[in-house]
Design a protein around this motif. Structure first.
Motif, PDB file in Angstrom:
ATOM      1  N   PHE A 170       9.185  -1.818  -5.866  1.00 30.66           N
ATOM      2  CA  PHE A 170       8.085  -1.872  -4.902  1.00 30.66           C
ATOM      3  C   PHE A 170       6.752  -1.602  -5.589  1.00 30.66           C
ATOM      4  CE2 PHE A 170       5.209   0.308  -1.976  1.00 30.66           C
ATOM      5  CZ  PHE A 170       5.191  -0.549  -0.883  1.00 30.66           C
ATOM      6  N   LEU A 171       6.713  -0.559  -6.428  1.00 29.80           N
ATOM      7  CA  LEU A 171       5.470  -0.207  -7.118  1.00 29.80           C
ATOM      8  C   LEU A 171       5.107  -1.224  -8.193  1.00 29.80           C
ATOM      9  CD1 LEU A 171       6.069   3.636  -7.381  1.00 29.80           C
ATOM     10  CD2 LEU A 171       4.457   2.451  -5.867  1.00 29.80           C
ATOM     11  N   GLN A 172       6.087  -1.688  -8.967  1.00 30.95           N
ATOM     12  CA  GLN A 172       5.818  -2.659 -10.024  1.00 30.95           C
ATOM     13  C   GLN A 172       5.340  -3.995  -9.468  1.00 30.95           C
ATOM     14  OE1 GLN A 172       9.547  -2.482 -12.135  1.00 30.95           O
ATOM     15  NE2 GLN A 172       8.771  -0.942 -13.573  1.00 30.95           N
ATOM     16  N   ALA A 173       5.844  -4.365  -8.286  1.00 32.62           N
ATOM     17  CA  ALA A 173       5.408  -5.599  -7.638  1.00 32.62           C
ATOM     18  C   ALA A 173       4.045  -5.428  -6.963  1.00 32.62           C
ATOM     19  CB  ALA A 173       6.444  -6.052  -6.615  1.00 32.62           C
ATOM     20  N   ARG A 174       3.556  -4.199  -6.955  1.00 38.70           N
ATOM     21  CA  ARG A 174       2.243  -3.860  -6.378  1.00 38.70           C
ATOM     22  C   ARG A 174       2.145  -4.190  -4.878  1.00 38.70           C
ATOM     23  NH1 ARG A 174      -1.810  -2.752 -10.114  1.00 38.70           N
ATOM     24  NH2 ARG A 174      -1.129  -2.906 -12.260  1.00 38.70           N
ATOM     25  N   PHE A 175       3.269  -4.078  -4.185  1.00 37.84           N
ATOM     26  CA  PHE A 175       3.272  -4.328  -2.745  1.00 37.84           C
ATOM     27  C   PHE A 175       2.348  -3.358  -2.006  1.00 37.84           C
ATOM     28  CE2 PHE A 175       7.718  -6.217  -3.243  1.00 37.84           C
ATOM     29  CZ  PHE A 175       7.238  -7.514  -3.240  1.00 37.84           C
ATOM     30  N   HIS A 176       2.217  -2.154  -2.535  1.00 37.88           N
ATOM     31  CA  HIS A 176       1.356  -1.156  -1.891  1.00 37.88           C
ATOM     32  C   HIS A 176      -0.105  -1.602  -1.861  1.00 37.88           C
ATOM     33  CE1 HIS A 176       1.330  -0.320  -6.188  1.00 37.88           C
ATOM     34  NE2 HIS A 176       0.175   0.312  -6.021  1.00 37.88           N
ATOM     35  N   GLU A 177      -0.506  -2.462  -2.781  1.00 40.53           N
ATOM     36  CA  GLU A 177      -1.892  -2.935  -2.807  1.00 40.53           C
ATOM     37  C   GLU A 177      -2.200  -3.871  -1.645  1.00 40.53           C
ATOM     38  OE1 GLU A 177      -2.568  -4.542  -6.698  1.00 40.53           O
ATOM     39  OE2 GLU A 177      -2.391  -2.561  -7.650  1.00 40.53           O
ATOM     40  N   GLY A 178      -1.184  -4.444  -1.026  1.00 39.23           N
ATOM     41  CA  GLY A 178      -1.373  -5.332   0.108  1.00 39.23           C
ATOM     42  C   GLY A 178      -1.447  -4.612   1.442  1.00 39.23           C
ATOM     43  N   LEU A 179      -1.277  -3.305   1.427  1.00 42.28           N
ATOM     44  CA  LEU A 179      -1.329  -2.535   2.671  1.00 42.28           C
ATOM     45  C   LEU A 179      -2.770  -2.326   3.106  1.00 42.28           C
ATOM     46  CD1 LEU A 179       1.321   0.202   1.785  1.00 42.28           C
ATOM     47  CD2 LEU A 179       1.612  -1.738   3.328  1.00 42.28           C
ATOM     48  N   PRO A 180      -2.999  -2.162   4.395  1.00 42.63           N
ATOM     49  CA  PRO A 180      -4.357  -1.857   4.849  1.00 42.63           C
ATOM     50  C   PRO A 180      -4.810  -0.508   4.290  1.00 42.63           C
ATOM     51  CG  PRO A 180      -2.802  -1.855   6.698  1.00 42.63           C
ATOM     52  CD  PRO A 180      -2.048  -2.261   5.486  1.00 42.63           C
ATOM     53  N   SER A 181      -6.105  -0.312   4.187  1.00 45.70           N
ATOM     54  CA  SER A 181      -6.630   0.932   3.611  1.00 45.70           C
ATOM     55  C   SER A 181      -6.274   2.157   4.446  1.00 45.70           C
ATOM     56  CB  SER A 181      -8.141   0.840   3.436  1.00 45.70           C
ATOM     57  OG  SER A 181      -8.768   0.655   4.693  1.00 45.70           O
ATOM     58  N   SER A 182      -5.899   1.950   5.691  1.00 43.39           N
ATOM     59  CA  SER A 182      -5.528   3.072   6.564  1.00 43.39           C
ATOM     60  C   SER A 182      -4.066   3.472   6.388  1.00 43.39           C
ATOM     61  CB  SER A 182      -5.785   2.702   8.027  1.00 43.39           C
ATOM     62  OG  SER A 182      -5.003   1.571   8.384  1.00 43.39           O
ATOM     63  N   ALA A 183      -3.322   2.737   5.558  1.00 47.12           N
ATOM     64  CA  ALA A 183      -1.898   3.013   5.355  1.00 47.12           C
ATOM     65  C   ALA A 183      -1.676   3.695   4.012  1.00 47.12           C
ATOM     66  CB  ALA A 183      -1.098   1.715   5.414  1.00 47.12           C
ATOM     67  N   ALA A 184      -0.580   4.409   3.935  1.00 48.27           N
ATOM     68  CA  ALA A 184      -0.199   5.070   2.692  1.00 48.27           C
ATOM     69  C   ALA A 184       1.317   4.985   2.534  1.00 48.27           C
ATOM     70  CB  ALA A 184      -0.640   6.527   2.701  1.00 48.27           C
ATOM     71  N   VAL A 185       1.774   5.108   1.302  1.00 48.12           N
ATOM     72  CA  VAL A 185       3.208   5.113   1.007  1.00 48.12           C
ATOM     73  C   VAL A 185       3.524   6.394   0.256  1.00 48.12           C
ATOM     74  CG1 VAL A 185       5.081   3.972  -0.218  1.00 48.12           C
ATOM     75  CG2 VAL A 185       3.321   2.608   0.893  1.00 48.12           C
ATOM     76  N   LEU A 186       4.524   7.096   0.733  1.00 50.77           N
ATOM     77  CA  LEU A 186       5.001   8.300   0.060  1.00 50.77           C
ATOM     78  C   LEU A 186       6.397   7.988  -0.472  1.00 50.77           C
ATOM     79  CD1 LEU A 186       4.875  11.348  -0.633  1.00 50.77           C
ATOM     80  CD2 LEU A 186       5.860  11.759   1.632  1.00 50.77           C
ATOM     81  N   CYS A 187       6.576   8.085  -1.774  1.00 49.65           N
ATOM     82  CA  CYS A 187       7.877   7.838  -2.393  1.00 49.65           C
ATOM     83  C   CYS A 187       8.506   9.183  -2.737  1.00 49.65           C
ATOM     84  CB  CYS A 187       7.725   7.012  -3.662  1.00 49.65           C
ATOM     85  SG  CYS A 187       7.133   5.338  -3.385  1.00 49.65           S
ATOM     86  N   ILE A 188       9.648   9.457  -2.142  1.00 49.89           N
ATOM     87  CA  ILE A 188      10.403  10.669  -2.457  1.00 49.89           C
ATOM     88  C   ILE A 188      11.587  10.225  -3.303  1.00 49.89           C
ATOM     89  CG2 ILE A 188      11.695  12.625  -1.536  1.00 49.89           C
ATOM     90  CD1 ILE A 188       9.949  12.401   0.977  1.00 49.89           C
ATOM     91  N   TYR A 189      11.535  10.600  -4.559  1.00 45.55           N
ATOM     92  CA  TYR A 189      12.478  10.098  -5.556  1.00 45.55           C
ATOM     93  C   TYR A 189      13.903  10.596  -5.324  1.00 45.55           C
ATOM     94  CZ  TYR A 189      14.716   9.772 -10.133  1.00 45.55           C
ATOM     95  OH  TYR A 189      15.588   9.540 -11.148  1.00 45.55           O
ATOM     96  N   ALA A 190      14.089  11.873  -5.101  1.00 46.98           N
ATOM     97  CA  ALA A 190      15.435  12.426  -4.929  1.00 46.98           C
ATOM     98  C   ALA A 190      15.379  13.537  -3.892  1.00 46.98           C
ATOM     99  CB  ALA A 190      15.978  12.947  -6.245  1.00 46.98           C
ATOM    100  N   LEU A 191      15.580  13.186  -2.643  1.00 41.94           N
ATOM    101  CA  LEU A 191      15.525  14.167  -1.566  1.00 41.94           C
ATOM    102  C   LEU A 191      16.595  15.242  -1.757  1.00 41.94           C
ATOM    103  CD1 LEU A 191      14.234  14.982   1.132  1.00 41.94           C
ATOM    104  CD2 LEU A 191      15.959  13.591   2.255  1.00 41.94           C
TER     105      LEU A 191
END
Length: 75
Positions: free
Chosen positions: A20-41
């Motif tokens: 997801f991060l390498q494909a830069r999908f987060h860059e296509g999100l609106p500025s009001s959105a955020a993504v939190l990645c929790i690697y190992a809950l």
């Protein structure tokens, strides 16, 4: 995005987060959105390939529904 809730699936979950991060999908999100990645809950389960945490609790099935009455709360 959460990976590693049950431990062993953390490997493919982490790979999905990296993709997801390498494909830069987060860059296509609106500025009001955020993504939190929790690697190992569930770090213990991830490290030991166990579904449960160090206390033997399955984080996906053992939870308290705080919208319901509990003995402890007396509500």
């Amino acid at each position: 995005m959460v990976s590693g809730t049950h431990g062993p699936e953390g490997y493919c979950g982490a790979a999905g987060q990296l993709a997801f991060l390498q494909a830069r999908f987060h860059e296509g999100l609106p500025s009001s959105a955020a993504v939190l990645c929790i690697y190992a809950l569930n770090c213990y389960g991830f490290a030991w390939d166990r579904r449960v945490n160090a206390e033997g609790c399955d984080l996906n099935r053992n939870f308290i529904d705080f919208s319901q009455r509990t003995r402890e709360s007396g509500l």
